[in-house]
Design a protein around this motif. Structure first.
Motif, PDB file in Angstrom:
ATOM      1  N   ARG A  39       0.694  -1.270   0.060  1.00 50.78           N
ATOM      2  CA  ARG A  39       0.069  -0.019  -0.153  1.00 50.78           C
ATOM      3  C   ARG A  39       0.856   1.326  -0.031  1.00 50.78           C
ATOM      4  N   ALA A  40       1.730   1.345   0.984  1.00 55.62           N
ATOM      5  CA  ALA A  40       2.820   2.534   0.939  1.00 55.62           C
ATOM      6  C   ALA A  40       3.420   2.525  -0.559  1.00 55.62           C
ATOM      7  N   ASP A  41       3.790   1.342  -1.148  1.00 55.51           N
ATOM      8  CA  ASP A  41       4.483   1.769  -2.543  1.00 55.51           C
ATOM      9  C   ASP A  41       3.176   2.069  -3.558  1.00 55.51           C
ATOM     10  N   GLN A  42       2.157   1.458  -3.364  1.00 57.53           N
ATOM     11  CA  GLN A  42       1.246   2.135  -4.349  1.00 57.53           C
ATOM     12  C   GLN A  42       1.161   3.697  -4.166  1.00 57.53           C
ATOM     13  N   ALA A  43       1.008   4.053  -2.920  1.00 60.21           N
ATOM     14  CA  ALA A  43       0.984   5.506  -2.588  1.00 60.21           C
ATOM     15  C   ALA A  43       2.088   6.384  -3.130  1.00 60.21           C
ATOM     16  N   VAL A  44       3.186   5.822  -3.128  1.00 56.45           N
ATOM     17  CA  VAL A  44       4.493   6.662  -3.561  1.00 56.45           C
ATOM     18  C   VAL A  44       4.534   6.633  -4.997  1.00 56.45           C
ATOM     19  N   LEU A  45       4.002   5.609  -5.586  1.00 65.31           N
ATOM     20  CA  LEU A  45       3.880   5.411  -6.960  1.00 65.31           C
ATOM     21  C   LEU A  45       2.873   6.484  -7.537  1.00 65.31           C
ATOM     22  N   THR A  46       1.661   6.788  -6.809  1.00 66.06           N
ATOM     23  CA  THR A  46       0.708   7.813  -6.979  1.00 66.06           C
ATOM     24  C   THR A  46       1.378   9.205  -7.012  1.00 66.06           C
ATOM     25  N   ALA A  47       2.304   9.504  -5.905  1.00 66.08           N
ATOM     26  CA  ALA A  47       2.927  10.688  -5.491  1.00 66.08           C
ATOM     27  C   ALA A  47       3.977  11.150  -6.657  1.00 66.08           C
TER      28      ALA A  47
END
Length: 599
Positions: free
Chosen positions: A303-311
């Motif tokens: 989830r944190a990885d998906q969030a940073v990809l969004t950023a």
């Protein structure tokens, strides 16, 4: 006299043979106590030298000091400040008696590693004591045994450290991060657990402008800032490249975690002076929260990885908090669950075989069976795509039996044609198979059915599986060994809990994880880990195979350092049964890196 000394040396060798880092001190003290009694002396001490600072440190002593105020005078001694006896011991090469005519007699035997004196084993007699040549020779033999323990423990401790630390920054690495988050997400732990996934924006510009050395120094500076800006007990890990993860030690709400992310983003954006240049990079951070007992480590980090990809997709220099909209669809997993049972029964699965090659000669020494699934709409699926699903829906045992029977049938067929006579068949075992009832009987029955001799089949178990329940695993592995199979620990190096149990487990072989092999020849960090694993394997008398050899540089590096057997695309891609039979008929793979350089 000589026979009794031989018995003493043999007894010491037997007791020191199986020690590791955890047991070395206790066993060493017990051995020294027995030696004090045998040689009729008063004190024994064991010191290890640190030639970097020209000092020696007390490791063990008998009798041990009890209820005595102050540090032991032998605890740490700089050779420059030492009395003549200890100063002489810095480079001692042979057993030497000191102060034989004085009030006490001291004898020291050196611990040697090649041309280096790595320590001393000493004995003190209050009063005169004559030492015969036979006794001094026995002490030298005993000291050499302590030197072997020293080397083995140092190799284990080095591997233990390297296994959980990033060499460039000194931060924890991915393996340590996952272990920490596993513990934090255990049922009953404080909730919620926050994870901040940090990714530098466009670090490549620094590497291209000033070179990779400057880029490494920039990463080191940011790592120092992260440590300074976070709590003492917070987990800070570098995942590799320009990616970091911070897991605060205390529970945090979404708002608190997002505020911390903005604070770290501001600190990491500050300029760094490198080679006269003031450099800065923006930072993207993804924030996610996990609930102990509900979410897994994989869930939280993903989830944190998906969030940073969004950023980063938003242009970088952003903080993004994970939301349900970012989650990948469960369609794929549902598809796998619905169709896996039928393909096991109807033949949608097939095997590929990966040769294991002796890189000195090109001889094919083993064959690993790999399962594949030709999905009607998704194409060719590797095992990583469906093994975990099979385990979650209790199909791992059925899938494993299919793989074992199919591979053993092919293997027996090749042998009936005069092929693979000196080759071992390797089969992967899932955690669910290993703990399933009747697994050992099933393996033994399959070997008998296809007429495969003892030692011709090797089962590979991942390192993490071995340590989940070491007592139960040990019983199962012993039973498998008795059934006639060899045993290997796969993906070795990705953890360290198994180190202390290697001597007790009936393991024949270690397979170095491909993550340490791929960049060999160009990555000194990976080389340090691989050399430590090679030393550990030699210390425990285990065979060694490297996975993922894809470059000649990696192959040459492995051969140079004593690891001769390997798998990987440089040597061969996975082959069909027909292709494998043709290769076995040839007997070897062409190699051009077999010459071992002199060192």
């Amino acid at each position: 006299m000589q026979s009794s000394l031989d018995v003493v040396v043999t007894g010491v060798a037997t007791r020191l043979m199986g020690v590791d880092a955890a047991s070395s001190l206790k066993v060493s003290v017990q051995v020294m106590a027995d030696l004090v009694a045998h040689f009729d002396v008063d004190v024994s001490f064991l010191c290890h030298h640190d030639h970097r600072i020209h000092a020696t440190r007390l490791i063990a002593k008998w009798p041990q000091r009890a209820d005595v105020a102050g540090a032991d005078p032998l605890e740490f001694i700089y050779f420059a400040d030492a009395d003549p006896m200890f100063a002489f011991a810095e480079n001692l090469r042979a057993p030497t008696v000191f102060r034989a005519e004085a009030a006490s007699s001291v004898v020291c035997a050196p611990l040697l590693s090649g041309d280096v004196t790595t320590g001393v084993l000493g004995f003190v007699k209050h009063g005169a004591r004559e030492w015969s040549v036979s006794e001094l020779n026995a002490l030298m033999a005993i000291a050499s045994l302590f030197a072997q323990v020293q080397a083995r423990v140092e190799a284990e401790e080095q591997l233990r450290y390297l296994a959980e630390h990033d060499d460039l920054t000194g931060l924890r690495n991915r393996r340590a991060l996952l272990a920490d988050v596993d513990a934090r997400l255990a049922p009953g732990q404080p909730s919620p657990v926050a994870a901040l996934f940090i990714d530098l924006d466009r670090l490549k510009a620094i590497n291209d402008y000033l070179g990779h050395t400057a880029g490494d120094r920039f990463i080191q500076a940011l790592a120092d800032r992260l440590e300074a800006a976070t709590g003492e007990h917070d987990m800070i890990a570098r995942l590799g490249g320009d990616e970091f993860v911070v897991v605060p030690a205390l529970p945090m709400s979404t708002d608190e975690a997002e505020a911390l992310a903005h604070q770290l983003q501001s600190i990491l954006r500050e300029r760094v002076a490198i080679d006269g240049e003031l450099l800065t990079r923006t930072v993207s951070i993804g924030v996610a929260l996990g609930v102990p007992g509900i979410d897994t480590t994989t869930d939280l980090i993903r989830r944190a990885d998906q969030a940073v990809l969004t950023a980063k997709a938003a242009g970088g220099n952003h903080v993004s908090v994970f939301s349900a909209d970012m989650s990948l669809t469960s369609e794929y997993r549902t598809d796998i669950e619905l169709h896996l049972q039928s393909v096991i029964e109807t033949g949608g699965l097939f095997l590929r075989y990966l040769p294991e090659v002796d890189m000195r000669t090109g001889d094919v020494v083993a064959i690993e069976a790999l399962v594949r699934w030709q999905h009607p709409t998704r194409g060719l699926l590797p095992p990583a795509s469906f093994i975990a699903v099979a385990e979650s829906i209790n199909l791992a045992g059925e899938l494993g039996r299919w793989v074992m029977r199919t591979a053993c049938a092919d293997f027996a067929h090749w042998r009936s044609q005069g092929l693979a006579a000196d080759t071992v068949l390797r089969l992967n075992v899932s955690p669910m198979q290993l703990v399933s009832e009747g697994f050992v009987d099933s393996v033994a029955s399959t070997l008998r059915e296809f007429g495969l001799e003892r030692g011709s089949v090797c089962l590979e178990i991942t390192e993490s599986v071995v340590v989940q329940d070491i007592e139960t695993t040990g019983i199962t592995l012993t039973a498998l060994k008795q059934a006639g199979v060899q045993l290997a620990i796969d993906d070795f190096g990705t953890g360290y809990s198994v180190f202390a149990h290697l001597k007790a487990l009936p393991v024949d072989l270690l397979k170095i994880d491909r993550g340490f092999v791929t960049d060999l020849g160009t990555n000194p960090d990976d080389l340090a880990i691989v050399r430590a694993i090679i030393a550990l394997a030699e210390a425990f008398g285990l065979q060694l195979v490297a996975e993922g050899v894809e470059t000649e540089a990696a192959a040459r590096t492995l051969v140079l350092h004593g690891c001769y057997r390997a798998q990987g695309f440089l040597l061969s891609h996975p082959l069909s049964g027909e292709q494998m039979a043709a290769l076995l008929a040839k007997g070897r793979v062409p190699v051009h890196f077999s010459a071992t350089p002199s060192v």
